[in-house]
Design a protein around this motif. Structure first.
Motif, PDB file in Angstrom:
ATOM      1  N   ARG A  19       0.834  -1.208   0.000  1.00 51.76           N
ATOM      2  CA  ARG A  19       0.000   0.000   0.000  1.00 51.76           C
ATOM      3  C   ARG A  19       0.868   1.257   0.000  1.00 51.76           C
ATOM      4  O   ARG A  19       0.601   2.205  -0.739  1.00 51.76           O
ATOM      5  N   ARG A  20       1.921   1.254   0.824  1.00 54.16           N
ATOM      6  CA  ARG A  20       2.829   2.406   0.850  1.00 54.16           C
ATOM      7  C   ARG A  20       3.524   2.585  -0.495  1.00 54.16           C
ATOM      8  O   ARG A  20       3.645   3.700  -0.996  1.00 54.16           O
ATOM      9  N   GLU A  21       3.996   1.477  -1.068  1.00 51.33           N
ATOM     10  CA  GLU A  21       4.681   1.557  -2.371  1.00 51.33           C
ATOM     11  C   GLU A  21       3.744   2.089  -3.444  1.00 51.33           C
ATOM     12  O   GLU A  21       4.137   2.938  -4.251  1.00 51.33           O
ATOM     13  N   LYS A  22       2.523   1.614  -3.471  1.00 53.13           N
ATOM     14  CA  LYS A  22       1.559   2.093  -4.470  1.00 53.13           C
ATOM     15  C   LYS A  22       1.266   3.578  -4.276  1.00 53.13           C
ATOM     16  O   LYS A  22       1.132   4.315  -5.249  1.00 53.13           O
ATOM     17  N   HIS A  23       1.188   3.994  -3.034  1.00 52.49           N
ATOM     18  CA  HIS A  23       0.962   5.406  -2.741  1.00 52.49           C
ATOM     19  C   HIS A  23       2.100   6.269  -3.316  1.00 52.49           C
ATOM     20  O   HIS A  23       1.879   7.392  -3.768  1.00 52.49           O
TER      21      HIS A  23
ATOM     22  N   LEU B  90       4.950   3.104  -7.012  1.00 50.57           N
ATOM     23  CA  LEU B  90       5.519   1.820  -7.430  1.00 50.57           C
ATOM     24  C   LEU B  90       4.372   0.831  -7.575  1.00 50.57           C
ATOM     25  O   LEU B  90       3.834   0.321  -6.595  1.00 50.57           O
ATOM     26  N   ARG B  91       3.956   0.593  -8.802  1.00 49.23           N
ATOM     27  CA  ARG B  91       2.777  -0.245  -9.044  1.00 49.23           C
ATOM     28  C   ARG B  91       3.094  -1.732  -9.134  1.00 49.23           C
ATOM     29  O   ARG B  91       2.224  -2.562  -8.996  1.00 49.23           O
ATOM     30  N   ARG B  92       4.336  -2.071  -9.405  1.00 45.94           N
ATOM     31  CA  ARG B  92       4.696  -3.490  -9.473  1.00 45.94           C
ATOM     32  C   ARG B  92       5.895  -3.743  -8.583  1.00 45.94           C
ATOM     33  O   ARG B  92       6.924  -3.090  -8.738  1.00 45.94           O
ATOM     34  N   PRO B  93       5.774  -4.694  -7.675  1.00 46.70           N
ATOM     35  CA  PRO B  93       6.926  -4.987  -6.818  1.00 46.70           C
ATOM     36  C   PRO B  93       8.035  -5.630  -7.647  1.00 46.70           C
ATOM     37  O   PRO B  93       7.780  -6.192  -8.713  1.00 46.70           O
TER      38      PRO B  93
END
Length: 190
Positions: free
Chosen positions: A88-92, A95-98
């Protein structure tokens, strides 16, 4: 359809006969079986002295096996919760793909190629080692036992396998997901 916790309650319920308690433990494996259903069942049977086909197994052994399974499930659920928060933090932050995601799921978090060959130790400890590996950079060996000898099967269902399938660890028998390896050869290479 009963959930894991209600099945665990049935295993512990002394009013239930032994066959139902054993059956409920087996059904718990439909909800969470870290090595896959058969490999996890054999692991629990070996560690707790339960004959795999014994319909009247000692209830104390069944409860001990259940407690080991519950410990592993707690470890994995906490990892999944932390992973979801991180994503959730990455998407915020866009970063849409790990970079990589462990390909396990509740039915086989760390799949064993052969149900008779499994990692040493309690399920919870194995999953703790796995989580430590998942939270670090990809490596060159098995994330569970540290073995460097990884074998790519030459034939079988590996052609066209999902991206997370990889070589089999010679030490503990898990299928190591390719993304867990820093530098992985293509399938079929030794």
């Amino acid at each position: 359809m009963a959930g894991f916790r209600s099945l665990a309650y049935q295993v512990r319920d002394a009013r239930n006969d032994r066959a139902l308690r054993r059956h409920s433990l087996r059904r718990c494996l439909e909800r969470f079986a870290p090595y896959g259903h058969r490999a996890t069942w054999w692991h629990l049977c070996d560690r707790h002295g339960i004959a795999p086909e014994d319909r009247g197994a000692d209830p104390l052994r069944l409860v001990a096996a259940l407690e080991e399974l519950e410990d592993a499930r707690t470890v994995w659920l906490e990892y999944e919760r932390q992973f979801a928060e991180r994503r959730r933090r990455e998407k915020h932050h866009g970063l849409r793909r790990p970079e990589w995601v462990w390909g396990g799921s509740g039915d086989a978090v760390v799949r064993c190629a052969d149900p008779g060959v499994r990692p040493e130790g309690a399920l919870g400890e194995v999953l703790r080692r796995l989580v430590r590996a998942l939270e670090s950079e990809p490596g060159t060996g098995c994330p569970v036992c540290g073995e460097d000898e990884l074998r790519w099967p030459e034939v079988g269902p590996w052609a066209g396998a999902p991206a997370w399938d990889g070589p089999v660890c010679a030490g503990c028998g898990i299928v190591v997901p390719r993304p867990a390896l820093a530098d992985f050869p293509s399938a079929g290479a030794a």
